[in-house]
Write a protein that holds these residues in place. Structure first.
Motif, PDB file in Angstrom:
ATOM      1  N   GLU A  14       1.113  -1.298  -0.682  1.00 14.70           N
ATOM      2  CA  GLU A  14       0.053  -0.314  -0.170  1.00 14.70           C
ATOM      3  C   GLU A  14       0.973   0.669  -0.028  1.00 14.70           C
ATOM      4  OE1 GLU A  14      -3.031   2.276   2.334  1.00 14.70           O
ATOM      5  OE2 GLU A  14      -1.982   0.171   2.959  1.00 14.70           O
ATOM      6  N   ILE A  15       0.645   1.765  -0.783  1.00 13.95           N
ATOM      7  CA  ILE A  15       1.619   3.789  -1.622  1.00 13.95           C
ATOM      8  C   ILE A  15      -0.091   4.748  -0.561  1.00 13.95           C
ATOM      9  CG2 ILE A  15       2.837   4.340  -2.516  1.00 13.95           C
ATOM     10  CD1 ILE A  15       4.107   1.848  -3.188  1.00 13.95           C
ATOM     11  N   ARG A  16       0.426   5.455   0.021  1.00 11.25           N
ATOM     12  CA  ARG A  16       0.302   6.263  -0.204  1.00 11.25           C
ATOM     13  C   ARG A  16       0.590   8.098   0.359  1.00 11.25           C
ATOM     14  NH1 ARG A  16      -2.730   7.486   4.467  1.00 11.25           N
ATOM     15  NH2 ARG A  16      -2.261   5.920   5.336  1.00 11.25           N
ATOM     16  N   GLN A  17       0.955   7.785  -1.208  1.00  9.99           N
ATOM     17  CA  GLN A  17       2.101   8.711  -1.050  1.00  9.99           C
ATOM     18  C   GLN A  17       2.092  10.201  -2.116  1.00  9.99           C
ATOM     19  OE1 GLN A  17       6.011   7.867  -0.671  1.00  9.99           O
ATOM     20  NE2 GLN A  17       5.491   8.934   1.161  1.00  9.99           N
ATOM     21  N   ARG A  18       0.919  11.564  -2.319  1.00 15.96           N
ATOM     22  CA  ARG A  18       1.158  12.116  -3.261  1.00 15.96           C
ATOM     23  C   ARG A  18       1.201  13.090  -3.444  1.00 15.96           C
ATOM     24  NH1 ARG A  18      -4.918   9.699  -3.988  1.00 15.96           N
ATOM     25  NH2 ARG A  18      -5.193  11.138  -5.627  1.00 15.96           N
ATOM     26  N   GLY A  19       2.657  13.357  -2.821  1.00 18.99           N
ATOM     27  CA  GLY A  19       3.639  14.664  -3.096  1.00 18.99           C
ATOM     28  C   GLY A  19       3.936  14.870  -4.723  1.00 18.99           C
ATOM     29  N   ARG A  20       3.884  15.940  -5.057  1.00 23.53           N
ATOM     30  CA  ARG A  20       4.077  16.486  -6.651  1.00 23.53           C
ATOM     31  C   ARG A  20       5.173  15.424  -6.737  1.00 23.53           C
ATOM     32  NH1 ARG A  20       8.432  19.788  -8.459  1.00 23.53           N
ATOM     33  NH2 ARG A  20       9.188  20.302  -5.817  1.00 23.53           N
ATOM     34  N   ASP A  21       5.078  14.988  -8.035  1.00 24.31           N
ATOM     35  CA  ASP A  21       5.852  14.047  -9.170  1.00 24.31           C
ATOM     36  C   ASP A  21       6.251  12.812  -8.218  1.00 24.31           C
ATOM     37  OD1 ASP A  21       6.015  15.648 -11.099  1.00 24.31           O
ATOM     38  OD2 ASP A  21       7.867  16.603 -10.386  1.00 24.31           O
ATOM     39  N   ARG A  22       5.553  11.949  -7.278  1.00 29.60           N
ATOM     40  CA  ARG A  22       6.329  11.346  -6.222  1.00 29.60           C
ATOM     41  C   ARG A  22       5.193  10.400  -6.749  1.00 29.60           C
ATOM     42  NH1 ARG A  22      10.035   9.813  -2.747  1.00 29.60           N
ATOM     43  NH2 ARG A  22       9.229   8.886  -0.896  1.00 29.60           N
ATOM     44  N   ASP A  23       6.648   9.178  -7.320  1.00 30.77           N
ATOM     45  CA  ASP A  23       5.907   7.779  -7.836  1.00 30.77           C
ATOM     46  C   ASP A  23       5.842   6.555  -6.914  1.00 30.77           C
ATOM     47  OD1 ASP A  23       6.288   8.884 -10.802  1.00 30.77           O
ATOM     48  OD2 ASP A  23       7.577   8.233 -10.968  1.00 30.77           O
ATOM     49  N   GLY A  24       5.211   5.490  -7.438  1.00 30.95           N
ATOM     50  CA  GLY A  24       4.955   5.271  -6.369  1.00 30.95           C
ATOM     51  C   GLY A  24       5.647   3.774  -6.497  1.00 30.95           C
ATOM     52  N   ILE A  25       5.901   2.507  -6.932  1.00 34.43           N
ATOM     53  CA  ILE A  25       6.782   1.538  -7.526  1.00 34.43           C
ATOM     54  C   ILE A  25       7.451   1.465  -8.354  1.00 34.43           C
ATOM     55  CG2 ILE A  25       7.169  -0.760  -7.735  1.00 34.43           C
ATOM     56  CD1 ILE A  25       4.715  -1.214  -6.175  1.00 34.43           C
ATOM     57  N   ALA A  26       8.785   1.955  -8.660  1.00 36.83           N
ATOM     58  CA  ALA A  26       9.127   2.379  -9.552  1.00 36.83           C
ATOM     59  C   ALA A  26      11.298   0.549  -9.775  1.00 36.83           C
ATOM     60  CB  ALA A  26      10.266   3.567  -9.877  1.00 36.83           C
TER      61      ALA A  26
END
Length: 575
Positions: free
Chosen positions: A445-457
């Motif tokens: 689970e990823i909750r990171q809504r900051g600018r230009d933030r990706d989840g899984i790279a």
């Protein structure tokens, strides 16, 4: 058993057999696994031991300044020592043939006169030295050797002369050594004494110890403890050791390598605000257990592990790791750093990096290029600063030397299961994986809504699987590096819980229309593009996947890594 008491009191001996069995069993259990029989960490402490610990802390904080050094007492024959305590009043007494109350044996308990010479006369195999409440001055490096030797304090403070820097107490080549219930007084200015434990047999314990006073020496790297555990049958555990006073330029615990390592465990320790590093255990090649405790705001790493080959491995469980009071000028304040090793498990930990003002970080959990298989599960990582939640580096090429390893890891895959990455970080990615084929993400689970933030790279990690992903991100929930003309799936996307983004996709396009999970993300999705690119997945609909292709220079073999560098990541390949 030799119980050293006045002649008239020799019959006053109370059996402590039950206490001996309980305490010795607990210490051995933690040295090996850090688990109880049902697999959960045991956090209870015997009330008497806890009281001793609190009294030791109080004694350290209330100690007056040292009053100078007087003459040393003459050595005393242990057979003539006075003493009046009953056997049952001293913890662990029944584990030894002889028990000595050092104050009643003539050792100064005011902290005014050095006690080194008297202690030398008292130390022997199968002997417990008991330190009642008071202050005890060890005025020069003191070396203790022996088999089944113990030092137990009850509100006891061990002092050193002001200005002491470096080795202070050394348990050298000991077997079945116990150091329990002391405050170590580092409060005088420019004072930083080190306790060294080198054990080569038996079950060794350091327990209920507080390092009182901040080590304020900047010119050299100071340490609270230096450890070495030699021999496959040798075990050392540190429990309830409080090193939260910190150091200007210090490493709280440094573990030395050895060609034949034993097992090492840390239980419920506090390591806070050490300028260089916190727990530096990456060179230890035997079983390594870090269970519970707090590791916060130390320099280059909070916890740095090795643990050797996969058959010994390291386990970090139930630990709290924080970077929220950064050290300006420090190059890289990592959380848990898997520097080298194979098969490490990180489980049920709470990792937080919330402020990196004036410094940088590779991430909350960093898997280095010399570390092989890794599992992270049931762990929450909060990132509110510009760094990764979990960063997994490309394996180092060719042969390399790593103190904890006897061979190059045979596999490099990484598994993340029931892991949450939350917070307000911007740029880079919550999780980055490079060069780790056949890895697996389950219920992440990823909750990171900051600018230009990706989840899984993910890049260069063929046959990786993603199952049960739920990601809300500022940019792409899933970013997969793909090369043209690859035959295998770069990533197989199985069941998806939710994907959402705040990013305005420039060229939203469907991928695999009409298909249903599992989705194979491979080079066919690049069309005629010849080179490297990234598939940016932004959502799953009833018609398949949707997102866009992020085209890169064909010479860029790692598009996601190149993008991370553009977002401000710094440091070398092993940073």
């Amino acid at each position: 058993m030799r119980w050293l008491t006045p002649r008239g009191d020799r019959k006053r001996q109370i059996s402590a057999r039950k206490s001996r069995i309980t305490n010795r069993s607990t210490d051995r259990q933690w040295a090996v696994s850090g688990e109880t029989s049902n697999g959960s960490p045991e956090r209870r402490r015997p009330p008497s031991t806890r009281r001793s610990y609190l009294k030791a802390v109080g004694a350290a904080l209330a100690s007056a300044a040292l009053a100078g050094c007087g003459g040393s007492p003459s050595p005393t024959d242990p057979s003539d020592l006075p003493g009046s305590r009953q056997k049952g009043e001293i913890p662990h007494a029944d584990d030894y043939d002889a028990v000595v109350d050092v104050a009643e044996a003539g050792v100064d308990a005011t902290g005014r006169r050095p006690i080194n010479r008297t202690l030398n006369a008292l130390v022997d195999d199968d002997t417990l030295l008991y330190f009642s409440e008071g202050a005890y001055l060890i005025d020069a490096p003191w070396v203790l050797r022996g088999r089944n030797v113990g030092m137990v304090g009850d509100g006891a403070t061990l002092r050193m002369p002001p200005g002491t820097v470096g080795l202070w107490i050394a348990a050298d080549g000991v077997s079945s050594f116990r150091f329990d219930g002391f405050a170590l007084d580092n409060t005088p200015p420019r004072t930083a004494g080190r306790v060294q434990v080198v054990c080569d047999g038996g079950w060794n314990v350091v327990r209920d110890v507080v390092v009182a006073g901040r080590q304020d020496v900047a010119e050299v790297t100071t340490r609270a403890f230096s450890l070495k555990v030699s021999g496959a049958g040798t075990h050392l555990s540190l429990s309830n050791v409080d090193m939260s006073a910190g150091a200007v330029n210090g490493t709280a615990v440094f573990v030395n390598p050895t060609s034949n390592p034993g097992s090492l465990a840390f239980r419920d320790c506090r390591v806070v605000d050490w300028g260089n590093q916190g727990l530096y255990a990456s060179a230890h090649g035997g079983p390594l257990r870090i269970v519970g405790g707090e590791y916060a705001n130390n320099g280059l790493s909070q916890i740095r592990v090795g643990g050797g080959d996969a058959d010994t491995r390291a386990i970090v469980r139930d630990a709290t790791v924080r970077v929220d009071d950064p050290r300006p000028g420090t190059a890289n304040m990592r959380g848990i750093w898997l520097k080298e090793g194979d098969g490490t498990l990180v489980e049920n930990c709470d990792v937080r990096i919330t402020d990196l003002t004036g410094t940088t970080s590779s991430g909350g959990i960093v898997v280095g290029g010399e570390h092989g298989r890794t599992t992270v599960r049931d762990t929450t990582v909060r990132i509110d600063a510009p760094t990764y939640g979990v960063k997994v580096r490309r394996p180092k090429a060719g042969d390399f030397y790593a103190p904890s390893l006897t061979r190059r890891p045979g596999a490099w895959d990484v598994t993340l299961e029931d892991v949450r990455v939350v917070g307000d970080a911007t740029g880079s990615a919550a999780i980055e994986l490079i060069g780790r084929g056949e890895s697996a993400f389950r219920n992440v689970e990823i909750r990171q809504r900051g600018r230009d933030r990706d989840g899984i790279a993910v890049s260069d990690s063929l046959e990786t699987t993603v199952t049960g992903l739920a990601a809300e991100t500022g940019r792409y929930p899933l970013l997969v590096g793909v090369r043209s003309r690859q035959d295998a799936c770069a990533v197989t996307l199985k069941a998806v819980e939710k994907l959402s983004t705040d990013h305005e996709v420039r060229e939203l396009r469907p991928f695999l229309p009409g298909a249903s999970p599992p989705f194979c993300l491979d080079s066919d999705l690049l069309g005629d593009w010849d080179g490297a690119a990234a598939l940016a997945i932004t959502g799953v609909t009833e018609y398949g996947l949707e997102g866009e292709v992020v085209y890169e220079d064909p010479r860029d073999a790692e598009p996601t890594r190149g993008r991370a560098a553009a977002n401000g990541e710094r440091g070398g390949p092993e940073s």
